[in-house]
Design a protein around this motif. Structure first.
Motif, short mmCIF file in Angstrom:
data_model
loop_
_atom_site.label_atom_id
_atom_site.label_comp_id
_atom_site.label_asym_id
_atom_site.label_seq_id
_atom_site.Cartn_x
_atom_site.Cartn_y
_atom_site.Cartn_z
N ASN A 33 0.85 -1.20 0.00
CA ASN A 33 0.00 0.00 0.00
C ASN A 33 0.88 1.24 0.00
N PRO A 34 1.12 1.85 -1.18
CA PRO A 34 2.00 3.02 -1.26
C PRO A 34 1.53 4.17 -0.39
N GLU A 35 0.22 4.34 -0.24
CA GLU A 35 -0.27 5.45 0.55
C GLU A 35 0.08 5.26 2.02
N LEU A 36 -0.07 4.02 2.50
CA LEU A 36 0.30 3.74 3.88
C LEU A 36 1.80 3.93 4.07
N ASP A 37 2.58 3.49 3.10
CA ASP A 37 4.03 3.65 3.21
C ASP A 37 4.40 5.13 3.26
N GLN A 38 3.73 5.92 2.40
CA GLN A 38 4.02 7.35 2.38
C GLN A 38 3.64 8.00 3.71
N MET A 39 2.51 7.59 4.26
CA MET A 39 2.08 8.13 5.55
C MET A 39 3.09 7.78 6.64
N THR A 40 3.59 6.56 6.58
CA THR A 40 4.56 6.11 7.60
C THR A 40 5.82 6.95 7.52
N VAL A 41 6.30 7.15 6.29
CA VAL A 41 7.52 7.95 6.11
C VAL A 41 7.30 9.38 6.58
N GLU A 42 6.15 9.96 6.20
CA GLU A 42 5.89 11.35 6.58
C GLU A 42 5.73 11.49 8.08
N HIS A 43 5.14 10.47 8.69
CA HIS A 43 5.02 10.54 10.15
C HIS A 43 6.40 10.50 10.80
N LYS A 44 7.29 9.67 10.22
CA LYS A 44 8.65 9.61 10.76
C LYS A 44 9.34 10.97 10.62
N VAL A 45 9.15 11.60 9.47
CA VAL A 45 9.74 12.91 9.27
C VAL A 45 9.18 13.90 10.28
N PHE A 46 7.86 13.82 10.47
CA PHE A 46 7.21 14.71 11.43
C PHE A 46 7.78 14.53 12.83
N MET A 47 7.91 13.26 13.23
CA MET A 47 8.43 12.98 14.57
C MET A 47 9.88 13.41 14.70
N ASP A 48 10.67 13.23 13.63
CA ASP A 48 12.07 13.67 13.67
C ASP A 48 12.16 15.18 13.82
N LYS A 49 11.26 15.88 13.12
CA LYS A 49 11.27 17.34 13.22
C LYS A 49 10.90 17.80 14.62
N LEU A 50 9.91 17.09 15.21
CA LEU A 50 9.54 17.44 16.58
C LEU A 50 10.70 17.20 17.54
N ALA A 51 11.40 16.08 17.32
CA ALA A 51 12.54 15.77 18.19
C ALA A 51 13.64 16.81 18.01
N GLU A 52 13.84 17.18 16.72
CA GLU A 52 14.86 18.20 16.43
C GLU A 52 14.50 19.51 17.10
N TYR A 53 13.19 19.84 17.03
CA TYR A 53 12.75 21.08 17.66
C TYR A 53 12.94 21.02 19.17
N ALA A 54 12.62 19.86 19.75
CA ALA A 54 12.77 19.69 21.20
C ALA A 54 14.23 19.87 21.61
N ASP A 55 15.15 19.30 20.81
CA ASP A 55 16.57 19.46 21.11
C ASP A 55 16.97 20.93 21.05
N ARG A 56 16.48 21.60 19.98
CA ARG A 56 16.82 23.01 19.84
C ARG A 56 16.22 23.82 20.97
N ARG A 57 14.98 23.45 21.38
CA ARG A 57 14.33 24.17 22.48
C ARG A 57 15.09 23.96 23.78
N ASN A 58 15.53 22.76 24.02
CA ASN A 58 16.31 22.49 25.23
C ASN A 58 17.61 23.27 25.22
#
Length: 366
Positions: A33-58
């Motif tokens: 399911n390409p759509e599910l795969d794309q969602m999974t990848v985008e969610h990972k990107v989203f979570m990485d960005k949040l983590a990156e932001y958290a590191d920068r905020r800290n």
């Protein structure tokens, strides 16, 4: 199923919290399911960005703390910079499209992840079933019929029934349309709603479109001056009322339903999906709109979903006839079969009485 559940499933996957079977199933679905795969990848990107932001905020918090400490000690002058208050909002807006996609198919994907996806997963999807009558069914009903009325069939002696279904006239001279899969034999006879049989020839077969044309050659057939329906080529809207006549048994049978999707099984654009009960024998039967005009021809149904039936669009019939004319000068040249709106305003019972004489049972044999 909630969006939150879907998100939690993604996080369980990335945090290695899924059971081995669940993880394997999830990854299988990603591959299929390409759509599910794309969602999974985008969610990972989203979570990485949040983590990156958290590191920068800290980091900024630590810098601010150090800065205030130095101010208090008088080691530096007042020159504090305000932290951006909109970072998390910016991130949300940047990735809300991803979350929107997730929300749209959250129920479906959650079903996958929870292991309940079996009924709709590709490996286990409902398969389609052609609606032609099987040989044993035809033999049984044929034997019963002959024993009761001692009818003399026009089928040649020794002929072996191979398949059967329904058909309908598209021309008053005796041309009928049916499904190609109905004609598994080399020849066929047809019978009207009164049980009267007629010899035919198989005039044209288009296996790709699963359509075929029979021509009644029997001297007992009386040409029809005007058919009570038209063959409509236009689009039919979702929700539109439809009905069919056909031969899942030896007596003509009526069923009604509605158009439930503009495409058929697995997105097939040559067919439409109908919410309508259909049984083996309905293949080749006409699909009428509420005015009694033909908008399609029944062909298949889902084996594991009651009432999910598919019909080939009438546009495909027009195209099949065109292809035939392009290759054969004997092909039927005109399918404008009636005056428009002939049965508009007629109640359903009277519509059926007018239409049933033009729908035939097909018995193919060798």
């Amino acid at each position: 199923m909630s969006e939150q559940y879907l998100i939690e499933s993604f996080e369980r996957y990335f945090n290695e919290e899924m059971l081995p079977e669940e993880k394997a199933y999830f990854e299988k679905m990603r591959n299929e399911n390409p759509e599910l795969d794309q969602m999974t990848v985008e969610h990972k990107v989203f979570m990485d960005k949040l983590a990156e932001y958290a590191d920068r905020r800290n980091l900024k918090d630590n810098l601010q703390s150090t800065h205030k400490s130095l101010l208090i000690k008088g080691a530096i002058a007042e020159n504090e910079h305000n932290l951006s208050k909109g970072k998390i909002v910016q991130l949300w807006h940047r990735y809300k499209k991803t979350m929107g996609i997730a929300a749209c198919i959250a129920g479906l994907t959650t079903f996958i992840i929870s292991g309940s996806m079996q009924v709709i997963a590709p490996a286990n999807r409902s398969e389609i079933q052609q609606l032609s009558r099987d040989v044993e069914q035809l033999k049984k009903t044929q034997d019963i019929q002959y024993s009761k009325i001692k009818e003399v069939t026009k089928m040649p002696e020794g002929a072996v029934v191979k398949s059967g279904g329904s058909a309908f006239l598209i021309d008053g001279k005796g041309y009928l349309v049916t499904n190609a899969h109905v004609l598994k034999g080399s020849s066929a006879i047809v019978a009207n709603s009164d049980g009267q049989e007629f010899k035919t020839i198989i005039a044209y077969v288009d296996h790709a479109k699963d359509l075929a044309v029979l021509k009644i050659t029997d001297a007992d057939f009386k040409p029809v001056r005007r058919l009570p329906y038209d063959l409509k080529s236009g689009k039919v809207d979702i929700g539109a009322e439809v009905f069919t006549l056909g031969y899942p048994r030896n007596d003509i049978t009526y069923n009604k339903g509605y158009l439930s999707a503009l495409s058929g099984f697995d997105g097939d654009t040559s067919t439409v999906q109908i919410s309508l009960l259909a049984n083996p024998g309905n293949s080749g039967g006409p699909l009428f709109n509420k005015y009694g005009d033909i908008v399609g021809i029944l062909s298949t149904r889902e084996t594991n979903a009651q009432g999910v039936t598919f019909a080939i669009k009438s546009n495909e019939i027009f195209q099949m006839l065109k292809n035939w004319r392009d290759t054969d000068t004997s092909a039927i040249s005109n399918v404008s079969v009636s005056e428009k709106g002939n049965l508009k305003g007629v109640n359903r019972e009277d519509q059926i009485k007018r239409l049933e004489d033009y729908v035939y049972i097909v018995k193919a044999y060798n």
